[in-house]
Design a protein around this motif. Structure first.
Motif, short mmCIF file in Angstrom:
data_model
loop_
_atom_site.label_atom_id
_atom_site.label_comp_id
_atom_site.label_asym_id
_atom_site.label_seq_id
_atom_site.Cartn_x
_atom_site.Cartn_y
_atom_site.Cartn_z
N MET A 1 43.13 31.92 50.75
CA MET A 1 44.05 31.60 49.66
C MET A 1 43.99 30.11 49.40
N LYS A 2 43.92 29.76 48.13
CA LYS A 2 43.88 28.36 47.75
C LYS A 2 44.82 28.18 46.57
N LYS A 3 45.71 27.20 46.64
CA LYS A 3 46.62 26.94 45.54
C LYS A 3 45.83 26.34 44.38
N THR A 4 46.22 26.68 43.16
CA THR A 4 45.55 26.16 41.97
C THR A 4 46.36 25.05 41.35
N GLY A 5 45.73 24.36 40.42
CA GLY A 5 46.42 23.31 39.69
C GLY A 5 46.29 21.94 40.31
N SER A 6 45.64 21.82 41.45
CA SER A 6 45.49 20.52 42.07
C SER A 6 44.24 19.83 41.55
N ASP A 19 48.97 42.86 27.17
CA ASP A 19 48.46 43.99 27.93
C ASP A 19 46.94 43.87 28.07
N GLY A 20 46.42 44.02 29.28
CA GLY A 20 44.98 43.94 29.53
C GLY A 20 44.48 42.53 29.78
N GLN A 21 45.35 41.53 29.73
CA GLN A 21 44.95 40.14 29.92
C GLN A 21 44.73 39.83 31.40
N LEU A 22 43.73 39.00 31.71
CA LEU A 22 43.52 38.53 33.07
C LEU A 22 44.58 37.49 33.38
N VAL A 23 45.17 37.58 34.58
CA VAL A 23 46.20 36.62 34.98
C VAL A 23 45.79 35.96 36.29
N GLU A 24 46.27 34.76 36.50
CA GLU A 24 45.99 33.98 37.70
C GLU A 24 47.16 34.08 38.67
N TYR A 25 46.91 33.74 39.92
CA TYR A 25 47.97 33.69 40.92
C TYR A 25 49.00 32.64 40.48
N GLY A 26 50.27 33.01 40.49
CA GLY A 26 51.33 32.08 40.14
C GLY A 26 51.58 31.92 38.65
N GLN A 27 50.80 32.59 37.82
CA GLN A 27 50.97 32.48 36.37
C GLN A 27 52.24 33.21 35.94
N VAL A 60 45.62 37.29 41.49
CA VAL A 60 44.69 37.27 40.37
C VAL A 60 44.37 38.72 40.03
N GLY A 61 44.40 39.07 38.76
CA GLY A 61 44.09 40.44 38.38
C GLY A 61 44.28 40.67 36.90
N THR A 62 44.36 41.94 36.52
CA THR A 62 44.55 42.33 35.13
C THR A 62 45.98 42.83 34.94
#
Length: 167
Positions: A33-38, A151-159, A97-99
Motif C-alpha cells: 500500500m502506498k499513499k497517493t498525492g505526495s 457509474d462505471g468510472q475508475l476510482v482511486e484509493y481515498g477518492q 482502487v477499482g470500478t
C-alpha cells in the motif's frame, strides 16, 4: 491470505497513520500500500574530487548544475468547487482502487441518488477490484448531497465518492 475485511482495516490504519508506504508478506502473498498525492523531489549533483592543495572556489549558478527530477504520483480527483459548501459535509471515500458501480446490477436502480437518506450501515455503491465486488457503506447517518463519480468510472484509493450532510 487476508480476508477483504482485514485488508480494509489495514487500509484504514495506513490511511490514518503518518506512514506513506506499507508492505505485508505472508505465505507467498504480498500486499503493498502506498499513499497517493505526495510529491517526491530528487536532486542529483556531481561530486567534486580534488587534491586539498588544488581546492579553489567555483561560482555556483542559480539553477542546479545537474538535472532535477520531480516525480509526482496521481492525486485524488479535485473536490467540488466551493470549500465552504463542503466544509460540514462527510465524504464517503473509496477504500480501494477499482470500478465504481452505483447499482447491484446493470438493470437495477442505484443504491442511492442525490437526496437519498442513508444510515451508517446503508450500502451506497460497489467498488469492483479484481473480480471482487466490495459493498461500500455510508459510515454516517444523513442525506446524500452529491454523487461525485459516474457509474462505471475508475476510482482511486481515498477518492471521494459521495458528499453526505450528517444528521
Amino acid at each position: 491470505m487476508l480476508k477483504v475485511q482485514e485488508i480494509r482495516e489495514l487500509i484504514k490504519l495506513v490511511d490514518q497513520s503518518s506512514i506513506d508506504e506499507f508492505v505485508y508478506e505472508n505465505e507467498g502473498s504480498k500486499i503493498k500500500m502506498k499513499k497517493t498525492g505526495s510529491v517526491t523531489v530528487s536532486t542529483v549533483q556531481p561530486a567534486v574530487h580534488a587534491a586539498p592543495e588544488a581546492v579553489q572556489q567555483v561560482p555556483v549558478p542559480a539553477a542546479p548544475a545537474a538535472p532535477v527530477q520531480v516525480v509526482k504520483q496521481d492525486a485524488p480527483q479535485a473536490e467540488p468547487a466551493s470549500s465552504a459548501h463542503t466544509e460540514n459535509l462527510h465524504k464517503i471515500t473509496s477504500p480501494m482502487v477499482g470500478t465504481f458501480y452505483a447499482s447491484p446490477s446493470p438493470d437495477a436502480d442505484a443504491y442511492v441518488t442525490t437526496g437519498s437518506k442513508v444510515s451508517k450501515d446503508s450500502i451506497v455503491c460497489i467498488v469492483e477490484a479484481m473480480k471482487l465486488f466490495n459493498e461500500i457503506e455510508a459510515e454516517v447517518n444523513g442525506e446524500i448531497v452529491e454523487v461525485l463519480v459516474k457509474d462505471g468510472q475508475l476510482v482511486e484509493y481515498g477518492q471521494p465518492l459521495f458528499l453526505v450532510k450528517p444528521e
